[in-house]
Design a protein around this motif. Structure first.
Motif, mmCIF file in Angstrom:
data_model
loop_
_atom_site.group_PDB
_atom_site.id
_atom_site.type_symbol
_atom_site.label_atom_id
_atom_site.label_comp_id
_atom_site.label_asym_id
_atom_site.label_seq_id
_atom_site.Cartn_x
_atom_site.Cartn_y
_atom_site.Cartn_z
ATOM 1 N N UNK A 1 67.170 84.761 38.857
ATOM 2 C CA UNK A 1 68.484 85.321 38.555
ATOM 3 C C UNK A 1 68.718 85.387 37.046
ATOM 4 N N UNK A 2 68.340 84.326 36.345
ATOM 5 C CA UNK A 2 68.489 84.292 34.888
ATOM 6 C C UNK A 2 67.784 85.494 34.249
ATOM 7 N N UNK A 3 66.549 85.767 34.682
ATOM 8 C CA UNK A 3 65.798 86.897 34.127
ATOM 9 C C UNK A 3 66.232 88.236 34.712
ATOM 10 N N UNK A 4 66.747 88.214 35.934
ATOM 11 C CA UNK A 4 67.175 89.459 36.575
ATOM 12 C C UNK A 4 66.092 90.173 37.349
ATOM 13 N N UNK B 1 73.261 85.350 36.423
ATOM 14 C CA UNK B 1 74.399 84.425 36.521
ATOM 15 C C UNK B 1 75.446 84.781 35.475
ATOM 16 N N UNK B 2 76.686 84.568 35.822
ATOM 17 C CA UNK B 2 77.774 84.814 34.875
ATOM 18 C C UNK B 2 78.070 83.511 34.144
ATOM 19 N N UNK B 3 77.743 83.491 32.859
ATOM 20 C CA UNK B 3 77.937 82.298 32.030
ATOM 21 C C UNK B 3 78.798 82.705 30.845
ATOM 22 N N UNK C 1 73.627 87.458 29.285
ATOM 23 C CA UNK C 1 72.339 87.027 29.829
ATOM 24 C C UNK C 1 71.366 88.208 29.919
ATOM 25 N N UNK C 2 71.857 89.380 30.259
ATOM 26 C CA UNK C 2 70.981 90.550 30.371
ATOM 27 C C UNK C 2 70.301 90.860 29.037
ATOM 28 N N UNK C 3 71.042 90.763 27.945
ATOM 29 C CA UNK C 3 70.461 91.040 26.631
ATOM 30 C C UNK C 3 69.499 89.939 26.212
ATOM 31 N N UNK C 4 69.858 88.700 26.481
ATOM 32 C CA UNK C 4 69.027 87.556 26.093
ATOM 33 C C UNK C 4 67.661 87.602 26.775
ATOM 34 N N UNK C 5 67.633 88.118 28.002
ATOM 35 C CA UNK C 5 66.414 88.071 28.823
ATOM 36 C C UNK C 5 65.719 89.425 28.950
ATOM 37 N N UNK C 6 66.136 90.406 28.161
ATOM 38 C CA UNK C 6 65.586 91.756 28.327
ATOM 39 C C UNK C 6 64.079 91.805 28.147
ATOM 40 N N UNK D 1 73.753 77.826 21.684
ATOM 41 C CA UNK D 1 74.608 78.127 22.833
ATOM 42 C C UNK D 1 73.786 78.456 24.073
ATOM 43 N N UNK D 2 72.663 79.131 23.882
ATOM 44 C CA UNK D 2 71.797 79.440 25.025
ATOM 45 C C UNK D 2 71.115 78.166 25.523
ATOM 46 N N UNK D 3 70.671 77.322 24.595
ATOM 47 C CA UNK D 3 70.109 76.027 24.981
ATOM 48 C C UNK D 3 71.106 75.217 25.804
ATOM 49 N N UNK D 4 72.338 75.197 25.369
ATOM 50 C CA UNK D 4 73.355 74.422 26.083
ATOM 51 C C UNK D 4 73.557 74.948 27.498
ATOM 52 N N UNK D 5 73.556 76.276 27.646
ATOM 53 C CA UNK D 5 73.728 76.859 28.980
ATOM 54 C C UNK D 5 72.562 76.508 29.893
#
Length: 227
Positions: free
Chosen positions: A24-27, A39-41, A46-51, A184-188
């Motif tokens: 889900x994280x990667x999509x 996931x909605x965080x 998340x979509x941009x972070x994992x593109x 912030x991404x590490x924390x999530x």
């Protein structure tokens, strides 16, 4: 489905909580070959972070993607994977941890990695007859990143710089990010993924993957390690 390239991955076990969250994280769920909602965080795109890693799915590369050499077909590679897995034992490590690798985030193993590195080396060496030589443009793209002498030697011999003595097992979770965004991404991920991770972390099988025409990777088959 016809595949353009093949790879050998560690693929997280189907149905595990951390596997589901990671997909889900990667999509992209490479097990089912389907997109899945992120996931909605709050505060994260998340979509941009994992593109960048999305098309590969949640995985660690054991033998990098390759085109099949002339004279071989997928069935030949499948038979070789069966034979390889029969000679290799499962690998157990203490667990997984979140790590920064440059400007991207990944999961890295905890504990003695020698058996894991030996397994990856066997995948690289024992299946190399199936690898067609990389196109010159691909080699040039690898060299443009700057390679050490050992990495250059690996690129020439095995078609990829980061194998054998240069291998570091990692499960990629993000693309490259600006350094200020990493905390912030590490924390999530610490909040949502880390509590789901297995301890010990055991690799019980190898996954043969295929890349489709648009560059997404699909699980073809898992091969249990029974050596």
């Amino acid at each position: 489905m016809t595949f353009t390239r093949y790879a050998i991955y560690f693929a997280p076990p189907q149905g595990a909580d951390w596997s589901r969250f990671g997909a889900s994280w990667l999509g992209w769920d490479m097990e089912t070959g389907a997109e899945v909602p992120h996931p909605e965080i709050e505060g994260l795109d998340v979509a941009a972070i994992t593109a960048t890693p999305r098309k590969y799915g949640l995985h660690a590369t054991m033998k990098p993607p390759m085109r099949l050499a002339e004279g071989y077909c997928q069935a030949d590679l499948e038979a070789a994977c069966t034979a390889l897995a029969a000679t290799q034992a499962p690998v157990a490590l203490d667990g997984l941890q979140l790590a920064r690798l440059g400007r991207f985030l990944a999961l890295r193993p905890l504990g003695d990695e020698s058996a894991l590195n030996a397994l990856a080396a066997a995948c690289v060496r024992d299946l190399d007859a199936f690898r067609a030589p990389a196109p010159e443009a691909e080699l040039a793209r690898r060299r443009a990143n700057g390679l050490s002498p050992a990495q250059e030697q690996n690129l020439s011999a095995w078609g990829y710089p980061y194998v054998l003595d240069q291998f570091r097992f990692h499960i990629t979770l993000t693309g490259k990010m600006p350094k200020p965004e990493l905390p912030s991404v590490e924390a999530a991920l610490q909040a949502h993924l880390i509590p789901l991770l297995p301890a010990p972390f055991v690799i019980k099988d190898l996954a043969l993957m295929g890349e489709d025409g648009v560059g997404r990777f699909h699980l073809i088959h898992r091969y249990a390690l029974t050596g």
